[in-house]
Motif scaffolding. Structure first.
Motif, short mmCIF file in Angstrom:
data_model
loop_
_atom_site.label_atom_id
_atom_site.label_comp_id
_atom_site.label_asym_id
_atom_site.label_seq_id
_atom_site.Cartn_x
_atom_site.Cartn_y
_atom_site.Cartn_z
N LEU A 59 31.50 27.08 18.00
CA LEU A 59 32.53 26.03 18.03
C LEU A 59 31.92 24.67 18.33
O LEU A 59 32.33 23.64 17.77
CB LEU A 59 33.60 26.36 19.09
N ARG A 60 30.93 24.65 19.22
CA ARG A 60 30.28 23.39 19.58
C ARG A 60 29.54 22.80 18.38
O ARG A 60 29.53 21.58 18.17
CB ARG A 60 29.30 23.62 20.74
N LYS A 61 28.91 23.67 17.59
CA LYS A 61 28.20 23.21 16.40
C LYS A 61 29.18 22.55 15.43
O LYS A 61 28.91 21.47 14.87
CB LYS A 61 27.51 24.40 15.73
N GLU A 62 30.34 23.20 15.22
CA GLU A 62 31.36 22.63 14.34
C GLU A 62 31.87 21.30 14.90
O GLU A 62 32.07 20.34 14.15
CB GLU A 62 32.53 23.62 14.19
N SER A 121 29.38 17.32 28.85
CA SER A 121 28.62 16.64 27.80
C SER A 121 29.11 15.21 27.67
O SER A 121 30.32 14.96 27.67
CB SER A 121 28.78 17.38 26.47
N CYS A 122 28.17 14.26 27.56
CA CYS A 122 28.51 12.84 27.41
C CYS A 122 29.43 12.36 28.52
O CYS A 122 30.31 11.53 28.31
CB CYS A 122 29.15 12.57 26.05
N GLY A 123 29.25 12.92 29.73
CA GLY A 123 30.05 12.48 30.86
C GLY A 123 31.47 13.00 30.87
O GLY A 123 32.29 12.57 31.67
N ARG A 124 31.78 13.96 29.99
CA ARG A 124 33.12 14.53 29.95
C ARG A 124 33.02 16.05 30.09
O ARG A 124 31.97 16.64 29.86
CB ARG A 124 33.82 14.18 28.63
N VAL A 125 34.16 16.66 30.41
CA VAL A 125 34.24 18.12 30.50
C VAL A 125 35.12 18.61 29.37
O VAL A 125 36.30 18.23 29.27
CB VAL A 125 34.80 18.58 31.85
N ILE A 126 34.56 19.44 28.48
CA ILE A 126 35.31 19.98 27.34
C ILE A 126 35.54 21.47 27.59
O ILE A 126 34.61 22.21 27.93
CB ILE A 126 34.54 19.78 26.02
N ASP A 127 36.77 21.89 27.41
CA ASP A 127 37.18 23.26 27.71
C ASP A 127 37.23 24.08 26.42
O ASP A 127 38.00 23.77 25.51
CB ASP A 127 38.55 23.24 28.39
N TYR A 128 36.41 25.12 26.34
CA TYR A 128 36.45 26.07 25.22
C TYR A 128 36.93 27.40 25.78
O TYR A 128 36.25 28.02 26.59
CB TYR A 128 35.06 26.26 24.60
N ARG A 129 38.08 27.87 25.34
CA ARG A 129 38.64 29.10 25.90
C ARG A 129 38.10 30.32 25.16
O ARG A 129 38.87 31.15 24.65
CB ARG A 129 40.17 29.05 25.87
N VAL A 130 36.79 30.41 25.09
CA VAL A 130 36.11 31.53 24.44
C VAL A 130 34.85 31.86 25.24
O VAL A 130 34.40 31.05 26.06
CB VAL A 130 35.72 31.21 22.98
N LYS A 131 34.28 33.03 25.00
CA LYS A 131 33.03 33.39 25.68
C LYS A 131 31.87 32.57 25.10
O LYS A 131 32.03 31.88 24.09
CB LYS A 131 32.77 34.89 25.56
N TYR A 132 30.71 32.68 25.72
CA TYR A 132 29.63 31.74 25.44
C TYR A 132 29.18 31.77 23.97
O TYR A 132 29.00 30.70 23.37
CB TYR A 132 28.44 32.04 26.35
N ASN A 133 28.98 32.95 23.40
CA ASN A 133 28.49 33.02 22.02
C ASN A 133 29.42 32.31 21.05
O ASN A 133 28.99 31.63 20.11
CB ASN A 133 28.30 34.48 21.60
N GLU A 134 30.73 32.51 21.25
CA GLU A 134 31.71 31.85 20.38
C GLU A 134 31.71 30.35 20.62
O GLU A 134 31.90 29.56 19.69
CB GLU A 134 33.10 32.43 20.63
#
Length: 653
Positions: A251-254, A234-247
């Motif tokens: 988190l992305r909304k927050e 997103s926005c030319g960067r890679v953000i790592d969320y160590r959770v499954k997709y639904n979670e």
């Protein structure tokens, strides 16, 4: 396992992404997400070495193998299924050739005491041991087991791959990857053109895969069931969320809300600085402060906010005439080519119903749709109701667009009333925002044309909507827009789809195609799936066979490993569960075989009873002896069956 550091990719003025750094660990189930064009497929190609980044490095250990399933198939039409699967062993065949050459050298040379000869012996021994460890000598049997486990019949092995649909070709590619046994799986849209059963099979396979998985998919249910980690571009960067997709979605909304607050605060701070500069620019007493503010303003790094999700936009089909009570009625409908596709199809679709056509590829879903549309002949009686106006989205619908028009003109010609004021918003929701709306249809890709055809259909006044695989080229926000529009649609809808999340909450009836029949199931898609039997045992055996012969058998969980002790405990519990499943299957098989023996002996006793009732056979000692022996054997088998049944019941409990 794989380390990505400072990755940057540039195709134009603006980088696709930059400074991307992450590590792919053993047992990771990574969902790679982002809007269309963010660079997901490019990232997979860079990881597997097919493309090179502008800057940065991808470090892969020398003993780590990678299996890559591309979005587009590259199968040769001249090969058979078996020959295509054999390509998985190309490296092993080269190894066999090397071993053969070394063996000839060892036989021909006589300098047995030389260091060169001893080095050759050591190399030959090492290579031969590796060859045997890979199970290479029995690879033909492994090919047959894997293809059979994936649903191919033995009669399919020698058929050309050109005879198979996209879904079956995907299975051939999966078979090749399985046979290679890679440490890391890279999957780009693996569910495209797969039926629901195939997707569930793939989910089960990935949940037990002993290595790592990185996948790109727009099937929300699939990636949520598989993933335990999410990487967002997103926005030319890679953000790592160590959770499954639904979670990750929550988190992305927050995160976006935090970005918006930070962005608004920064904008206010910048506005205050600019106001101060403008107010005191020409006052000598404030010159130092003004210069400080200018320098501060120049140093500010603008806060970027993730792309706005357009899925909240609402679309409604334009009003249309009311159709008759029963838009579609099929009575004893039959269709055959060189074989019977379906027969004795009797179904009625009521006005306002939204139904799904599901089943394996090639079972006749699209064929029945074509019968309803009157595109192909058939036997039987098929009635289209009074005042029915059909809106049809076929898999080849994109080919029917006028190539001379622009994207905007294509939609402008069908839009009527107030909807014309929102054409740009609608195009943006389906990824045609900005300059893309001025593109000519002739320069669009196949996926872009499909999306454009879908928008056009959404704006036409119809009361019977027939959609054949509508979600194949849509990303998640676009699918949400389409789903909401269909849900609010006043008319009737027939949807041919394998996307469970899309169908969930949308359809109230499922028609299952299989074995030449069409069966009706009342309820939603998950109600239907709960009534289905679990995946066939050959698929389970294929997965177990892979895990038994693979190098790693660590269990897969949705939690990241927390240490060596935890991993050892997990491996132990997995081994116990696996052993329990084997014992259970063995016990079930023993009970089943015992029941068959009992049924066979009972049948024979009935036959002997009838023979001995005949007076001429009353003194036939051969029949009497057989009767006595069979009766004794039956009593023993019944006792054995009771014992086996008790053991099976104990295992189940």
């Amino acid at each position: 396992m794989i380390s990505v550091e400072g990755l940057k990719v540039e195709f134009g003025v603006k980088p696709l992404f930059s400074d991307a750094s992450f590590v792919v660990n053993d047992r990771d189930r990574i969902a790679l997400v982002g809007k269309n064009g963010a660079g997901k497929s490019t990232m997979l190609k860079i990881i597997c070495g097919m493309e090179h980044p502008t800057a940065g490095t991808v470090s892969v250990p020398t003993d780590t193998t990678i299996g890559y399933l591309p979005q587009v198939m590259n199968l040769q039409d001249s090969t058979t299924v078996r020959e295509e699967a054999r390509k998985a062993f190309a490296d092993i065949q080269k190894m066999a050739d090397r071993i053969s050459r070394m063996e000839r050298q060892l036989n021909e040379r006589t300098d047995y005491e030389s260091e060169d000869y001893m080095a050759l012996v050591e190399k030959f021994t090492s290579e031969h041991e590796r060859y045997q460890m890979l199970g290479a000598e029995g690879y033909e049997a492994e090919i047959e087991r894997t293809l059979t486990g994936l649903g191919f019949l033995r009669t399919d092995f020698e058929r050309p791959t050109s005879e198979f649909s996209g879904g079956w070709r995907m299975r051939i590619e999966l078979a090749k990857i399985l046979l290679r046994r890679p440490d890391v799986l890279l999957l780009d849209e693996p569910t495209n053109h797969l039926d629901i059963e195939s997707i569930q099979w793939l989910e089960q396979l990935l949940s037990q895969w002993s290595g790592a998985v990185v996948l790109v998919s727009h099937d929300r249910a699939f990636i949520n069931n598989v993933s335990n980690r999410t990487l967002e571009i997103s926005c030319g960067r890679v953000i790592d969320y160590r959770v499954k997709y639904n979670e990750y979605v929550n988190l992305r909304k927050e995160r976006r809300e935090q970005q918006l607050r930070a962005y608004e605060n920064q904008q206010k701070e910048m506005a205050d600085m600019k106001a101060f500069i403008e107010r005191f620019r020409y006052q000598a007493t404030k010159a130092v402060q003004v210069q400080q503010k200018i320098k501060q303003l120049e140093k500010i790094v603008p806060i970027e906010v993730d792309e706005v999700d357009n899925s909240a936009m609402h679309l409604k089909f334009p009003p249309c005439l009311r159709s008759g009570d029963y838009p579609v009625i099929c009575e004893e409908v039959r269709k055959e080519y060189d074989h019977v596709v379906f027969d004795h199809v009797n179904l009625t679709i009521k006005r306002g119903e939204k139904v799904a056509f599901v089943g394996k590829n090639g079972e006749g879903k699209s064929t029945l749709v074509k019968c309803i549309m009157g595109e192909i002949p058939f036997d039987g009686n098929l009635k289209i109701g009074h005042n029915v106006q059909i809106g049809y989205f076929a898999q080849n619908q994109a080919q029917l667009l006028d190539e001379s028009l622009t994207v905007f003109q294509t939609i402008d010609y069908v839009a009527k009333g107030d909807i014309r004021l929102r054409i740009n918003d609608i195009l943006g929701a389906f990824m045609f925002g900005g300059e893309n709306s001025d593109k000519r249809v002739k320069v669009l890709s196949g996926g872009e044309r499909s999306r454009l055809a879908m928008i056009r259909l959404l704006l036409e006044p119809v009361n019977l909507l027939i959609l054949d695989e509508p979600t194949n080229h849509l990303d998640m926000p676009s699918k949400d827009v389409l789903k909401e529009a269909i849900r609010a649609f006043d008319g009737t809808a027939i949807i041919v789809s394998h996307d469970r999340e899309f169908l969930d909450g949308l359809v109230t009836k499922v028609f299952e195609f299989g074995g030449g029949k069409v069966r009706e199931h009342i309820g939603g898609i998950y109600d239907f799936l709960r009534t289905k039997a679990p995946l066939a045992s050959p698929d389970r055996d294929t997965i177990d066979s892979y895990l038994d012969s693979g190098r790693k058998t660590t269990p897969i969980t949705n939690e990241a490993p927390s240490g060596v002790a935890g991993g050892t405990s997990g491996a132990s519990s997995y081994a116990e569960r696996k052993e329990q499943q084997k014992r259970l299957r063995k016990a079930e098989k023993a009970v089943e075989e015992s029941e068959k023996k009992i049924a066979k002996m009972e049948q024979r006793i009935k036959e002997l009873d009838q023979l001995l009732c005949d007076p001429k056979n009353a003194c036939d000692m051969t029949l009497v002896t057989e009767y006595t022996d069979t009766k004794r054997a039956l009593d023993q088998e019944v006792e054995r069956w009771e014992q086996l049944s008790e053991e099976l019941e104990a295992l189940n409990s």
